[in-house]
Design a protein around this motif. Structure first.
Motif, PDB file in Angstrom:
ATOM      1  N   MET A   1       0.943  -1.070   0.002  1.00 60.56           N
ATOM      2  CA  MET A   1      -0.076  -0.036  -0.220  1.00 60.56           C
ATOM      3  C   MET A   1       0.823   1.278   0.032  1.00 60.56           C
ATOM      4  SD  MET A   1      -3.259   0.742   2.577  1.00 60.56           S
ATOM      5  CE  MET A   1      -4.405  -0.232   1.585  1.00 60.56           C
ATOM      6  N   ARG A   2       0.658   2.455  -0.735  1.00 56.73           N
ATOM      7  CA  ARG A   2       1.336   3.442  -0.995  1.00 56.73           C
ATOM      8  C   ARG A   2       0.418   4.591  -0.530  1.00 56.73           C
ATOM      9  NH1 ARG A   2       4.780   2.801  -6.038  1.00 56.73           N
ATOM     10  NH2 ARG A   2       5.881   1.621  -4.585  1.00 56.73           N
ATOM     11  N   LEU A   3       0.790   5.408   0.341  1.00 57.95           N
ATOM     12  CA  LEU A   3       0.176   6.535   0.765  1.00 57.95           C
ATOM     13  C   LEU A   3       0.815   7.946   0.445  1.00 57.95           C
ATOM     14  CD1 LEU A   3      -0.814   5.917   4.520  1.00 57.95           C
ATOM     15  CD2 LEU A   3      -2.061   5.316   2.321  1.00 57.95           C
ATOM     16  N   VAL A   4       0.178   8.690  -0.373  1.00 61.94           N
ATOM     17  CA  VAL A   4       0.743  10.391  -0.272  1.00 61.94           C
ATOM     18  C   VAL A   4      -0.108  11.127   0.701  1.00 61.94           C
ATOM     19  CG1 VAL A   4       1.025  12.242  -1.747  1.00 61.94           C
ATOM     20  CG2 VAL A   4       1.680   9.972  -2.610  1.00 61.94           C
ATOM     21  N   ILE A   5       0.578  11.493   1.822  1.00 58.15           N
ATOM     22  CA  ILE A   5       0.002  12.471   2.759  1.00 58.15           C
ATOM     23  C   ILE A   5       0.257  13.844   2.453  1.00 58.15           C
ATOM     24  CG2 ILE A   5      -0.151  12.768   5.450  1.00 58.15           C
ATOM     25  CD1 ILE A   5       0.504   9.864   5.572  1.00 58.15           C
ATOM     26  N   GLN A   6      -0.715  14.699   2.354  1.00 57.36           N
ATOM     27  CA  GLN A   6      -0.535  16.161   2.370  1.00 57.36           C
ATOM     28  C   GLN A   6      -1.266  16.765   3.444  1.00 57.36           C
ATOM     29  OE1 GLN A   6      -1.754  16.376  -1.961  1.00 57.36           O
ATOM     30  NE2 GLN A   6       0.246  17.240  -2.194  1.00 57.36           N
ATOM     31  N   VAL A  34      -3.001   0.758  -3.721  1.00 57.50           N
ATOM     32  CA  VAL A  34      -3.143  -0.572  -3.343  1.00 57.50           C
ATOM     33  C   VAL A  34      -2.497  -1.572  -4.357  1.00 57.50           C
ATOM     34  CG1 VAL A  34      -4.430  -2.457  -2.656  1.00 57.50           C
ATOM     35  CG2 VAL A  34      -5.032  -0.191  -2.063  1.00 57.50           C
ATOM     36  N   THR A  35      -1.527  -2.466  -3.782  1.00 58.91           N
ATOM     37  CA  THR A  35      -0.841  -3.374  -4.576  1.00 58.91           C
ATOM     38  C   THR A  35      -1.299  -4.692  -4.336  1.00 58.91           C
ATOM     39  OG1 THR A  35       1.313  -3.914  -5.894  1.00 58.91           O
ATOM     40  CG2 THR A  35       1.200  -3.549  -3.372  1.00 58.91           C
ATOM     41  N   HIS A  36      -0.939  -5.929  -5.098  1.00 58.39           N
ATOM     42  CA  HIS A  36      -1.496  -6.951  -5.139  1.00 58.39           C
ATOM     43  C   HIS A  36      -1.177  -7.709  -3.721  1.00 58.39           C
ATOM     44  CE1 HIS A  36      -2.325  -6.852  -9.494  1.00 58.39           C
ATOM     45  NE2 HIS A  36      -1.238  -6.366  -9.545  1.00 58.39           N
ATOM     46  N   ASP A  37      -0.214  -7.452  -2.907  1.00 58.79           N
ATOM     47  CA  ASP A  37      -0.022  -8.473  -1.630  1.00 58.79           C
ATOM     48  C   ASP A  37      -0.190  -7.717  -0.669  1.00 58.79           C
ATOM     49  OD1 ASP A  37       2.036  -6.481  -2.161  1.00 58.79           O
ATOM     50  OD2 ASP A  37       3.510  -7.981  -1.578  1.00 58.79           O
ATOM     51  N   ASP A  38      -1.069  -6.515  -0.707  1.00 60.47           N
ATOM     52  CA  ASP A  38      -1.626  -5.848   0.344  1.00 60.47           C
ATOM     53  C   ASP A  38      -2.609  -6.620   1.024  1.00 60.47           C
ATOM     54  OD1 ASP A  38       0.039  -3.515   0.292  1.00 60.47           O
ATOM     55  OD2 ASP A  38      -1.124  -2.364  -0.884  1.00 60.47           O
ATOM     56  N   THR A  76      -3.107   5.390  -9.691  1.00 63.68           N
ATOM     57  CA  THR A  76      -1.846   5.520 -10.229  1.00 63.68           C
ATOM     58  C   THR A  76      -0.778   5.821  -9.413  1.00 63.68           C
ATOM     59  OG1 THR A  76      -2.470   8.028 -10.192  1.00 63.68           O
ATOM     60  CG2 THR A  76      -3.012   6.918 -11.990  1.00 63.68           C
ATOM     61  N   LEU A  77      -0.595   5.786  -8.189  1.00 66.24           N
ATOM     62  CA  LEU A  77       0.652   5.687  -7.221  1.00 66.24           C
ATOM     63  C   LEU A  77       1.462   4.618  -7.643  1.00 66.24           C
ATOM     64  CD1 LEU A  77      -0.817   6.729  -3.978  1.00 66.24           C
ATOM     65  CD2 LEU A  77       0.133   8.068  -5.588  1.00 66.24           C
ATOM     66  N   TYR A  78       0.635   3.564  -8.397  1.00 63.58           N
ATOM     67  CA  TYR A  78       1.709   2.393  -8.590  1.00 63.58           C
ATOM     68  C   TYR A  78       2.109   2.230  -9.828  1.00 63.58           C
ATOM     69  CZ  TYR A  78       1.638   0.237  -4.034  1.00 63.58           C
ATOM     70  OH  TYR A  78       1.967   0.146  -2.685  1.00 63.58           O
ATOM     71  N   LEU A 138       5.563  10.457   1.788  1.00 68.85           N
ATOM     72  CA  LEU A 138       5.120   9.329   1.242  1.00 68.85           C
ATOM     73  C   LEU A 138       5.262   7.970   2.262  1.00 68.85           C
ATOM     74  CD1 LEU A 138       4.654   7.733  -1.499  1.00 68.85           C
ATOM     75  CD2 LEU A 138       7.080   7.645  -1.831  1.00 68.85           C
ATOM     76  N   LEU A 139       4.237   7.498   2.413  1.00 67.38           N
ATOM     77  CA  LEU A 139       4.237   6.146   3.050  1.00 67.38           C
ATOM     78  C   LEU A 139       3.998   5.050   2.196  1.00 67.38           C
ATOM     79  CD1 LEU A 139       2.422   6.666   6.251  1.00 67.38           C
ATOM     80  CD2 LEU A 139       4.771   6.788   6.171  1.00 67.38           C
TER      81      LEU A 139
END
Length: 145
Positions: A1-6, A34-38, A76-78, A138-139
């Motif tokens: 999982m990828r987060l962009v926190i502003q 979200v990616t496949h193994d989350d 699109t974060l991925y 970015l997390l």
């Protein structure tokens, strides 16, 4: 999982010209990919981390200030842009996988006490924000496990 926190002073998301989610005071806008193994465990861990990050004014966290959060799903974060000019979306999980995990992320934030607004999963959204600082973090679950 990828987060962009502003960190924002305000933010809103519109679908077809209608505001579906907004924060009208200092808070956070969190874009979630979200990616496949989350897993739900990953979503819960990142929700807790985002809620407690000391990135608000005076080194406070959103939890310290009861700051509102606007969560917007964003596959699109991925994007993989290593080859050619057209991004590949292979690392982004498909909707049936990612939508429940984004919803779980939101639910975890709410269980922690956050006031959460959301965009609309899978919709063409227009996101507007005033980035405060600017502060953008970015997390990524790959680096925070």
């Amino acid at each position: 999982m990828r987060l962009v926190i502003q960190r924002v002073s305000r933010a809103a998301v519109e679908v077809d010209g209608v505001v579906v989610g907004a924060v009208d005071e200092p808070g956070l806008l969190i874009l979630v990919g979200v990616t496949h193994d989350d897993t739900e465990e990953v979503a819960a861990k990142l929700a807790a981390k985002a809620w407690s990050l000391r990135i608000m004014a005076d080194e406070k966290s959103a939890s310290d200030l009861a700051a509102p959060i606007l969560v917007v799903s964003q596959f699109t974060l991925y994007a993989d842009t290593r080859k050619g000019r057209r991004p590949s979306w292979n690392a982004a999980a498909p909707g049936p996988v990612s939508e429940p995990l984004v919803e779980h992320f939101v639910r975890c934030l709410r269980e922690l006490g956050a006031r959460v607004e959301t965009g609309r999963f899978g919709a063409q959204m227009e996101v507007s924000l005033t980035n405060d600082g600017p502060v953008t973090i970015l997390l990524d679950s790959d680096t925070s496990r």
